[in-house]
Design an enzyme around this catalytic site. Structure first.
Site, short mmCIF file in Angstrom:
data_model
loop_
_atom_site.label_atom_id
_atom_site.label_comp_id
_atom_site.label_asym_id
_atom_site.label_seq_id
_atom_site.Cartn_x
_atom_site.Cartn_y
_atom_site.Cartn_z
N ARG A 76 -25.11 19.67 -96.93
CA ARG A 76 -25.48 19.97 -98.33
C ARG A 76 -24.24 20.34 -99.13
O ARG A 76 -23.17 20.59 -98.56
CB ARG A 76 -26.46 21.16 -98.37
CG ARG A 76 -27.78 20.82 -97.75
CD ARG A 76 -28.81 21.92 -97.90
NE ARG A 76 -28.67 22.98 -96.91
CZ ARG A 76 -28.44 24.26 -97.20
NH1 ARG A 76 -28.35 24.63 -98.45
NH2 ARG A 76 -28.32 25.15 -96.24
N ASN B 276 -15.92 24.87 -93.99
CA ASN B 276 -16.69 24.94 -95.23
C ASN B 276 -17.99 25.74 -95.10
O ASN B 276 -18.41 26.40 -96.05
CB ASN B 276 -17.00 23.50 -95.68
CG ASN B 276 -18.08 23.44 -96.73
OD1 ASN B 276 -17.83 23.70 -97.91
ND2 ASN B 276 -19.30 23.10 -96.33
N SER C 218 -13.57 31.63 -101.74
CA SER C 218 -14.28 31.78 -103.02
C SER C 218 -13.41 32.65 -103.93
O SER C 218 -12.69 33.52 -103.43
CB SER C 218 -15.62 32.47 -102.78
OG SER C 218 -16.19 32.86 -104.01
N TYR D 99 -20.25 39.00 -98.61
CA TYR D 99 -19.71 37.65 -98.85
C TYR D 99 -18.24 37.75 -99.30
O TYR D 99 -17.36 37.07 -98.76
CB TYR D 99 -20.57 36.96 -99.91
CG TYR D 99 -20.14 35.57 -100.29
CD1 TYR D 99 -20.50 34.47 -99.50
CD2 TYR D 99 -19.40 35.34 -101.45
CE1 TYR D 99 -20.12 33.19 -99.86
CE2 TYR D 99 -19.01 34.07 -101.81
CZ TYR D 99 -19.38 32.99 -101.01
OH TYR D 99 -18.99 31.71 -101.38
N LYS E 54 -14.91 36.42 -97.33
CA LYS E 54 -13.98 35.43 -97.89
C LYS E 54 -12.57 36.01 -97.99
O LYS E 54 -11.58 35.29 -97.79
CB LYS E 54 -14.49 34.95 -99.25
CG LYS E 54 -15.80 34.17 -99.18
CD LYS E 54 -15.67 32.91 -98.35
CE LYS E 54 -16.91 32.04 -98.37
NZ LYS E 54 -16.76 30.78 -97.65
N1 LIG Z 1 -21.83 27.28 -104.46
C1 LIG Z 1 -20.89 27.97 -105.05
O1 LIG Z 1 -20.97 28.23 -106.27
C2 LIG Z 1 -19.68 28.42 -104.27
C3 LIG Z 1 -18.69 29.15 -104.94
C4 LIG Z 1 -17.55 29.54 -104.28
C5 LIG Z 1 -17.39 29.20 -102.94
N2 LIG Z 1 -18.36 28.49 -102.30
C6 LIG Z 1 -18.10 28.15 -100.89
O2 LIG Z 1 -18.15 26.74 -100.75
C7 LIG Z 1 -18.63 26.40 -99.44
C8 LIG Z 1 -19.82 25.46 -99.56
O3 LIG Z 1 -20.85 26.12 -100.26
P1 LIG Z 1 -22.16 25.35 -100.77
O4 LIG Z 1 -22.57 26.00 -102.02
O5 LIG Z 1 -21.92 23.90 -100.69
O6 LIG Z 1 -23.19 25.80 -99.60
P2 LIG Z 1 -24.68 25.27 -99.31
O7 LIG Z 1 -25.10 24.26 -100.31
O8 LIG Z 1 -25.51 26.48 -99.09
O9 LIG Z 1 -24.48 24.50 -97.89
C9 LIG Z 1 -24.08 25.24 -96.77
C10 LIG Z 1 -23.80 24.31 -95.60
O10 LIG Z 1 -23.35 25.11 -94.48
C11 LIG Z 1 -24.22 24.92 -93.37
N3 LIG Z 1 -24.34 26.17 -92.63
C12 LIG Z 1 -24.81 27.37 -93.05
N4 LIG Z 1 -24.75 28.28 -92.07
C13 LIG Z 1 -24.24 27.64 -90.98
C14 LIG Z 1 -23.96 28.03 -89.65
N5 LIG Z 1 -24.19 29.28 -89.21
N6 LIG Z 1 -23.44 27.12 -88.81
C15 LIG Z 1 -23.22 25.85 -89.22
N7 LIG Z 1 -23.47 25.41 -90.47
C16 LIG Z 1 -23.99 26.30 -91.33
C17 LIG Z 1 -25.54 24.44 -93.97
O11 LIG Z 1 -26.29 23.73 -92.98
P3 LIG Z 1 -27.91 23.55 -93.10
O12 LIG Z 1 -28.13 22.50 -94.16
O13 LIG Z 1 -28.32 23.12 -91.74
O14 LIG Z 1 -28.44 24.89 -93.51
C18 LIG Z 1 -25.03 23.56 -95.11
O15 LIG Z 1 -24.62 22.30 -94.61
C19 LIG Z 1 -18.95 27.73 -98.76
O16 LIG Z 1 -17.85 28.15 -97.98
C20 LIG Z 1 -19.15 28.67 -99.93
O17 LIG Z 1 -18.91 30.01 -99.56
C21 LIG Z 1 -19.51 28.11 -102.92
#
Ligand SMILES: NC(=O)c1ccc[n+]([C@@H]2O[C@H](COP(=O)([O-])OP(=O)(O)OC[C@H]3O[C@@H](n4cnc5c(N)ncnc54)[C@H](OP(=O)(O)O)[C@@H]3O)[C@@H](O)[C@H]2O)c1
Length: 239
Positions: free
Chosen positions: A10, A86, A135, A149, A153
């Site tokens: 995702r 990631n 982040s 969180y 990070k």
């Molecule tokens: N979204 C934001 O605004 C934002 C902002 C700053 C930083 N980030 C960082 O960017 C990165 C991606 O975020 P995102 O928003 O794309 O996240 P997301 O849409 O919630 O997707 C998370 C992904 O990580 C997998 N995952 C979660 N827990 C896991 C575990 N214990 N072992 C293996 N896989 C696991 C999930 O697998 P499943 O599909 O099987 O659950 C999914 O593929 C993260 O490091 C997040 O902290 C995000």
């Protein structure tokens, strides 16, 4: 060239799976729940780009799971060139309401998981690059409800520097610190009106497109970034 992307089912992880496949990499990715989605992505990537693509159900915070994936990846791919840490979770709650188990779970997945994956997979990297997705919250601690969180990070930013020291000169280690991106994670704990208010704080008045963040990750793993090491680059539109 082989890349391992954690959390490829995702959001940003999925974007990175397609980005690296488009650039001709064989792609390995893992996930924790989304088995059907993972199989769809695998098939689509192979059909569209003609590269190898393999997914594993593997919880990055579980050493046994990671070792199993490590053995299988070693057998099938022999080595990897790029590792993108990631996968992460968040769980918003104010201090008095946050349970110890919630706090520990976030630290376990985001910080300990990044450590476990890097510990094993750096052993099958002869050269190349590790990119940790952190982040802007880990630098500026933007939201009080995300104390676990943000701490996780900040911890990964620290790991980025220590890994860079440990793995030099053959492996460069850097981090990318996104701000808001439109993914499941950003919609989980906050409603639509609050999201609109957040956009007002960002100088560019919008969230990042996933490709805008993926481009920076790809750049850091490429030879164009051959002298960048131990750095964390914010990609948050000026938050
Ligand atoms: N979204 C934001 O605004 C934002 C902002 C700053 C930083 N980030 C960082 O960017 C990165 C991606 O975020 P995102 O928003 O794309 O996240 P997301 O849409 O919630 O997707 C998370 C992904 O990580 C997998 N995952 C979660 N827990 C896991 C575990 N214990 N072992 C293996 N896989 C696991 C999930 O697998 P499943 O599909 O099987 O659950 C999914 O593929 C993260 O490091 C997040 O902290 C995000």
């Amino acid at each position: 060239m082989n890349v391992l992307i954690t959390g490829g089912t995702r959001g940003l992880g999925k974007e990175l799976v397609y980005k690296y496949a488009k650039e001709g990499y064989n792609v390995i990715f893992n996930y924790v729940n989304s088995s059907d989605r993972a199989l769809e992505i695998e098939k689509d990537v192979k059909d569209k780009f003609g590269v190898k693509c393999t997914s594993y159900k593997c919880d990055i915070s579980n050493e046994e799971d990671v070792l199993k994936m490590f053995d299988e990846v070693k057998k099938e791919f022999n080595s990897i060139d790029v590792l993108v840490n990631n996968a992460a979770i968040s769980c918003d709650n104010e201090l008095s309401k946050k349970s110890v188990s919630e706090f520990k779970k976030v630290i376990d997945v985001n910080l300990v998981g990044t450590f476990i994956i890097s510990k094993y997979f750096s052993q099958i990297m002869n050269k190349g690059s590790i990119i940790n997705i952190v982040s802007n919250d880990g630098i500026d601690t933007c939201y009080k409800e995300e104390m676990d969180y943000a701490a996780s990070k900040a911890g990964v930013i620290s790991l980025t520097k220590t890994f860079a020291k440990e793995l030099a000169p053959n492996i460069r280690v850097n981090a990318v610190a996104p701000g808001w991106m439109d993914t499941d994670m950003s919609k989980k704990d906050i409603d639509e009106s609050e999201l609109e208010l957040e956009k007002e704080i960002i100088l560019l008045k919008r969230f990042a497109k996933l490709e805008e963040v993926a481009n920076v990750v790809f750049f850091l793993s490429s030879d164009k970034a051959s002298y960048i090491n131990g750095e964390t680059i914010k990609v948050d539109g000026g938050y």
